[in-house]
Design a protein around this motif. Sequence first.
Motif, PDB file in Angstrom:
ATOM      1  N   VAL A  88       0.842  -1.200   0.000  1.00  0.00           N
ATOM      2  CA  VAL A  88       0.000   0.000   0.000  1.00  0.00           C
ATOM      3  C   VAL A  88       0.877   1.250   0.000  1.00  0.00           C
ATOM      4  CG1 VAL A  88      -1.661   1.341   1.367  1.00  0.00           C
ATOM      5  CG2 VAL A  88      -1.972  -1.137   1.086  1.00  0.00           C
ATOM      6  N   ALA A  89       1.900   1.259   0.844  1.00  0.00           N
ATOM      7  CA  ALA A  89       2.807   2.410   0.926  1.00  0.00           C
ATOM      8  C   ALA A  89       3.493   2.649  -0.414  1.00  0.00           C
ATOM      9  CB  ALA A  89       3.832   2.189   2.035  1.00  0.00           C
ATOM     10  N   ASP A  90       3.908   1.585  -1.077  1.00  0.00           N
ATOM     11  CA  ASP A  90       4.578   1.727  -2.370  1.00  0.00           C
ATOM     12  C   ASP A  90       3.656   2.323  -3.425  1.00  0.00           C
ATOM     13  OD1 ASP A  90       6.891   0.717  -1.229  1.00  0.00           O
ATOM     14  OD2 ASP A  90       6.647  -1.299  -2.087  1.00  0.00           O
ATOM     15  N   VAL A  91       2.400   1.898  -3.438  1.00  0.00           N
ATOM     16  CA  VAL A  91       1.435   2.468  -4.376  1.00  0.00           C
ATOM     17  C   VAL A  91       1.227   3.950  -4.066  1.00  0.00           C
ATOM     18  CG1 VAL A  91      -0.981   2.442  -5.129  1.00  0.00           C
ATOM     19  CG2 VAL A  91       0.280   0.292  -4.907  1.00  0.00           C
ATOM     20  N   ALA A  92       1.103   4.286  -2.800  1.00  0.00           N
ATOM     21  CA  ALA A  92       0.923   5.691  -2.413  1.00  0.00           C
ATOM     22  C   ALA A  92       2.121   6.534  -2.865  1.00  0.00           C
ATOM     23  CB  ALA A  92       0.718   5.802  -0.913  1.00  0.00           C
ATOM     24  N   LEU A  93       3.312   6.021  -2.677  1.00  0.00           N
ATOM     25  CA  LEU A  93       4.511   6.768  -3.095  1.00  0.00           C
ATOM     26  C   LEU A  93       4.573   6.925  -4.613  1.00  0.00           C
ATOM     27  CD1 LEU A  93       7.391   5.584  -0.762  1.00  0.00           C
ATOM     28  CD2 LEU A  93       6.472   7.886  -1.022  1.00  0.00           C
ATOM     29  N   SER A  94       4.077   5.946  -5.338  1.00  0.00           N
ATOM     30  CA  SER A  94       4.103   6.044  -6.795  1.00  0.00           C
ATOM     31  C   SER A  94       3.181   7.154  -7.291  1.00  0.00           C
ATOM     32  CB  SER A  94       3.729   4.705  -7.446  1.00  0.00           C
ATOM     33  OG  SER A  94       2.349   4.451  -7.304  1.00  0.00           O
ATOM     34  N   ALA A  95       2.227   7.563  -6.488  1.00  0.00           N
ATOM     35  CA  ALA A  95       1.303   8.638  -6.857  1.00  0.00           C
ATOM     36  C   ALA A  95       1.835  10.015  -6.478  1.00  0.00           C
ATOM     37  CB  ALA A  95      -0.053   8.410  -6.175  1.00  0.00           C
ATOM     38  N   TRP A  96       2.979  10.076  -5.810  1.00  0.00           N
ATOM     39  CA  TRP A  96       3.517  11.361  -5.343  1.00  0.00           C
ATOM     40  C   TRP A  96       3.946  12.210  -6.534  1.00  0.00           C
ATOM     41  CZ3 TRP A  96       2.519  13.521  -1.038  1.00  0.00           C
ATOM     42  CH2 TRP A  96       3.188  14.704  -0.707  1.00  0.00           C
ATOM     43  N   PRO A  97       3.585  13.502  -6.567  1.00  0.00           N
ATOM     44  CA  PRO A  97       3.922  14.346  -7.707  1.00  0.00           C
ATOM     45  C   PRO A  97       5.421  14.647  -7.782  1.00  0.00           C
ATOM     46  CG  PRO A  97       2.946  15.688  -5.982  1.00  0.00           C
ATOM     47  CD  PRO A  97       2.850  14.231  -5.528  1.00  0.00           C
TER      48      PRO A  97
END
Length: 187
Positions: free
Chosen positions: A171-180
């Motif tokens: 989940v954390a990795d997916v969230a980081l992949s969305a970081w601008p």
Amino acid sequence: MARPREFDRAEVLTQAMHLFWQQGYERTSLKELTDTMGISAPSLYNAFGDKKALYDEAVALYSTTSAVVVPHAVGEPTARDVVAKILDVAVREYCSVEHPPGCFVISDPILADHRRDGLEAIRTRLRRAVDDGDVPADADVDALTEFVGVVLRGMSSLARDGANAETLRAVADVALSAWPAVGVDAV
């Protein structure tokens, strides 16, 4: 002459903190507290005051532990590093066997002020990142802040429901992949 305490105050406070963490303030009875702490009600009152004073002290104790996610991260050099560290600490702490799963502050409805304080620390750091050019100038800082908050609440909920660190890491990795990224449109 007062009798000396027959218990370790720090130890029983930690036990109370864990019980409040598991159940929240409202759902935790005085009997459950005294049973968990292994002390009598008069001893609890003499050592801590009332249930609310004990709870407040348990929350203060929690704020000094490694389980608190945001303060460990806001000093990181970039906004992405801040978010990565927040998520790393969440993965580690939300699944730790040293204390109940998830986040104490997220889990108890009466700690809304603490949640707002955490979000405000993130928001302040992200505003600085925009000023520093570390986050795109057109980024919606409020939305990014809420995004981090929603991810943390979701991760805490997953951990409380039994998810392991591997699941939280994904989940954390997916969230980081969305970081601008700088130079890319905001989320």
